[in-house]
Motif scaffolding. Structure first.
Motif, PDB file in Angstrom:
ATOM      1  N   THR A  88      40.493  46.326  26.162  1.00 15.82           N
ATOM      2  CA  THR A  88      41.172  44.890  25.246  1.00 15.82           C
ATOM      3  C   THR A  88      40.484  44.063  26.282  1.00 15.82           C
ATOM      4  OG1 THR A  88      42.764  44.415  24.239  1.00 15.82           O
ATOM      5  CG2 THR A  88      43.420  45.483  26.562  1.00 15.82           C
ATOM      6  N   SER A  89      40.985  43.366  24.838  1.00 18.61           N
ATOM      7  CA  SER A  89      40.654  41.423  25.907  1.00 18.61           C
ATOM      8  C   SER A  89      41.823  40.512  26.705  1.00 18.61           C
ATOM      9  CB  SER A  89      40.106  40.307  24.318  1.00 18.61           C
ATOM     10  OG  SER A  89      39.140  40.775  23.451  1.00 18.61           O
ATOM     11  N   GLY A  90      41.565  40.516  27.425  1.00 15.14           N
ATOM     12  CA  GLY A  90      42.831  39.174  28.250  1.00 15.14           C
ATOM     13  C   GLY A  90      42.336  38.531  29.408  1.00 15.14           C
ATOM     14  N   LEU A  91      43.191  38.192  30.058  1.00 19.30           N
ATOM     15  CA  LEU A  91      43.231  36.922  31.481  1.00 19.30           C
ATOM     16  C   LEU A  91      42.959  38.294  32.623  1.00 19.30           C
ATOM     17  CD1 LEU A  91      42.556  34.429  32.640  1.00 19.30           C
ATOM     18  CD2 LEU A  91      45.176  34.819  32.297  1.00 19.30           C
ATOM     19  N   VAL A  92      41.587  37.692  33.616  1.00 21.74           N
ATOM     20  CA  VAL A  92      41.811  38.919  34.745  1.00 21.74           C
ATOM     21  C   VAL A  92      42.485  37.624  36.085  1.00 21.74           C
ATOM     22  CG1 VAL A  92      40.381  39.132  36.789  1.00 21.74           C
ATOM     23  CG2 VAL A  92      39.381  39.022  34.747  1.00 21.74           C
ATOM     24  N   LEU A  93      43.691  39.038  36.179  1.00 22.75           N
ATOM     25  CA  LEU A  93      44.450  37.762  36.957  1.00 22.75           C
ATOM     26  C   LEU A  93      44.476  37.970  38.769  1.00 22.75           C
ATOM     27  CD1 LEU A  93      48.026  38.793  35.011  1.00 22.75           C
ATOM     28  CD2 LEU A  93      46.717  37.198  35.200  1.00 22.75           C
ATOM     29  N   TYR A  94      43.697  39.650  38.766  1.00 24.60           N
ATOM     30  CA  TYR A  94      43.303  40.053  40.037  1.00 24.60           C
ATOM     31  C   TYR A  94      42.266  41.221  40.484  1.00 24.60           C
ATOM     32  CZ  TYR A  94      44.221  41.749  44.667  1.00 24.60           C
ATOM     33  OH  TYR A  94      44.014  42.996  45.584  1.00 24.60           O
ATOM     34  N   ARG A  95      40.931  40.590  41.310  1.00 20.27           N
ATOM     35  CA  ARG A  95      40.491  41.209  41.043  1.00 20.27           C
ATOM     36  C   ARG A  95      40.373  41.853  43.052  1.00 20.27           C
ATOM     37  NH1 ARG A  95      34.047  39.346  41.221  1.00 20.27           N
ATOM     38  NH2 ARG A  95      33.595  39.695  43.646  1.00 20.27           N
ATOM     39  N   GLU A  96      39.942  43.331  42.952  1.00 21.74           N
ATOM     40  CA  GLU A  96      40.117  43.530  44.437  1.00 21.74           C
ATOM     41  C   GLU A  96      38.082  44.251  44.548  1.00 21.74           C
ATOM     42  OE1 GLU A  96      41.974  45.953  48.171  1.00 21.74           O
ATOM     43  OE2 GLU A  96      42.554  46.341  45.878  1.00 21.74           O
TER      44      GLU A  96
ATOM     45  N   SER B 292      39.101  34.439  34.477  1.00 18.84           N
ATOM     46  CA  SER B 292      38.301  34.527  33.860  1.00 18.84           C
ATOM     47  C   SER B 292      38.662  34.831  32.051  1.00 18.84           C
ATOM     48  CB  SER B 292      36.548  34.926  33.708  1.00 18.84           C
ATOM     49  OG  SER B 292      37.211  36.571  34.852  1.00 18.84           O
ATOM     50  N   TRP B 293      37.988  35.082  31.407  1.00 23.76           N
ATOM     51  CA  TRP B 293      38.273  35.806  30.348  1.00 23.76           C
ATOM     52  C   TRP B 293      37.763  36.825  29.628  1.00 23.76           C
ATOM     53  CZ3 TRP B 293      42.816  35.781  27.368  1.00 23.76           C
ATOM     54  CH2 TRP B 293      42.938  36.444  26.268  1.00 23.76           C
TER      55      TRP B 293
ATOM     56  N   ASN C 239      38.581  49.473  44.945  1.00 22.95           N
ATOM     57  CA  ASN C 239      37.747  47.928  44.135  1.00 22.95           C
ATOM     58  C   ASN C 239      39.140  47.825  43.152  1.00 22.95           C
ATOM     59  OD1 ASN C 239      36.141  47.437  46.407  1.00 22.95           O
ATOM     60  ND2 ASN C 239      34.772  47.949  45.621  1.00 22.95           N
ATOM     61  N   SER C 240      39.616  47.111  42.800  1.00 21.10           N
ATOM     62  CA  SER C 240      40.141  47.589  40.974  1.00 21.10           C
ATOM     63  C   SER C 240      40.455  45.563  40.504  1.00 21.10           C
ATOM     64  CB  SER C 240      41.058  47.661  41.844  1.00 21.10           C
ATOM     65  OG  SER C 240      42.274  47.165  42.463  1.00 21.10           O
ATOM     66  N   VAL C 241      40.516  45.808  39.497  1.00 23.82           N
ATOM     67  CA  VAL C 241      41.070  44.564  38.657  1.00 23.82           C
ATOM     68  C   VAL C 241      41.961  45.238  37.773  1.00 23.82           C
ATOM     69  CG1 VAL C 241      39.626  43.773  36.524  1.00 23.82           C
ATOM     70  CG2 VAL C 241      38.352  43.923  38.309  1.00 23.82           C
ATOM     71  N   TRP C 242      43.332  43.328  37.505  1.00 26.07           N
ATOM     72  CA  TRP C 242      44.146  43.813  36.414  1.00 26.07           C
ATOM     73  C   TRP C 242      43.948  42.529  35.796  1.00 26.07           C
ATOM     74  CZ3 TRP C 242      48.810  46.714  37.162  1.00 26.07           C
ATOM     75  CH2 TRP C 242      48.605  47.359  38.718  1.00 26.07           C
ATOM     76  N   VAL C 243      44.064  42.943  34.546  1.00 27.93           N
ATOM     77  CA  VAL C 243      43.984  41.641  33.603  1.00 27.93           C
ATOM     78  C   VAL C 243      45.134  42.144  31.945  1.00 27.93           C
ATOM     79  CG1 VAL C 243      42.431  41.773  31.180  1.00 27.93           C
ATOM     80  CG2 VAL C 243      41.002  42.558  32.491  1.00 27.93           C
TER      81      VAL C 243
END
Length: 182
Positions: free
Chosen positions: A69-77, A110-111, A84-88
């Motif tokens: 879904t669309s969203g704001l990337v809060l965290y990236r490892e 980023s969006w 490695n992970s991403v939180w949106v």
């Protein structure tokens, strides 16, 4: 002049905007098949910090992982020694967690749009060295406001469950809605 009522109104408005944003849904990995399987692919297993609160989607190493879904990337490892992970942060104040990525292609603040590539499938780095781990994506959804209808008092950690959305149901209900529209 007392500014507390204005600040409260502003906070409430920002909170409500999170519910007005439409929540698109997209399967995160093309040709993945856990959604046609049993609903038991989602498990809320008791196990402390290693509790399973999402689903594991098996796919080929290097397969594209796309935003559900669309969203704001809060965290990236994105480190050589970690999973490695991403939180949106998406609509309805839900945090979408993508883990076991081989590489990450988005940056914090980023969006991302629904279906946009955020990385590629990798293997869990913390797998036992004697076992070859299969390439997979671990996907979970956490809700910032509690989902009180999900509380199950009879289950261990039942109150903790109000902060998690079943990603299997989240994705399969989308697929069922899509089929009904055609």
């Amino acid at each position: 002049m007392n500014k507390k009522p204005l600040l409260l109104l502003l906070a409430l408005t920002i909170f409500m905007i999170g519910y007005w944003i439409p929540e698109d849904r997209h399967v995160p990995v093309a040709n993945a098949k856990p959604y046609a399987g049993s609903p038991t692919v989602y498990g809320y297993k008791v196990g402390g910090i290693h509790a399973q609160k999402g689903i594991t989607i098996f796919a080929d190493q290097g397969a594209a992982v796309e935003a559900v879904t669309s969203g704001l990337v809060l965290y990236r490892e994105d480190t050589p020694k970690g999973d490695n992970s991403v939180w949106v942060l998406g609509a309805k104040w839900r945090l979408h967690h993508y883990a076991n990525l081989d590489n990450v292609e988005v940056r914090p603040a980023s969006w991302v749009k629904t279906g946009e590539k955020i990385g590629t499938i990798g293997t869990p780095k913390q797998a036992k060295p004697t076992k070859q781990a299969a390439a997979n994506l671990y996907y979970s959804i956490r809700s910032l406001p509690p989902l009180v209808t999900e509380w199950k008092a009879e289950q261990p950690l039942g109150l903790d469950q109000v902060f998690y959305v079943n990603p299997h149901e989240f994705l399969t209900s989308y697929q069922n809605e899509d089929k009904a529209a055609h």
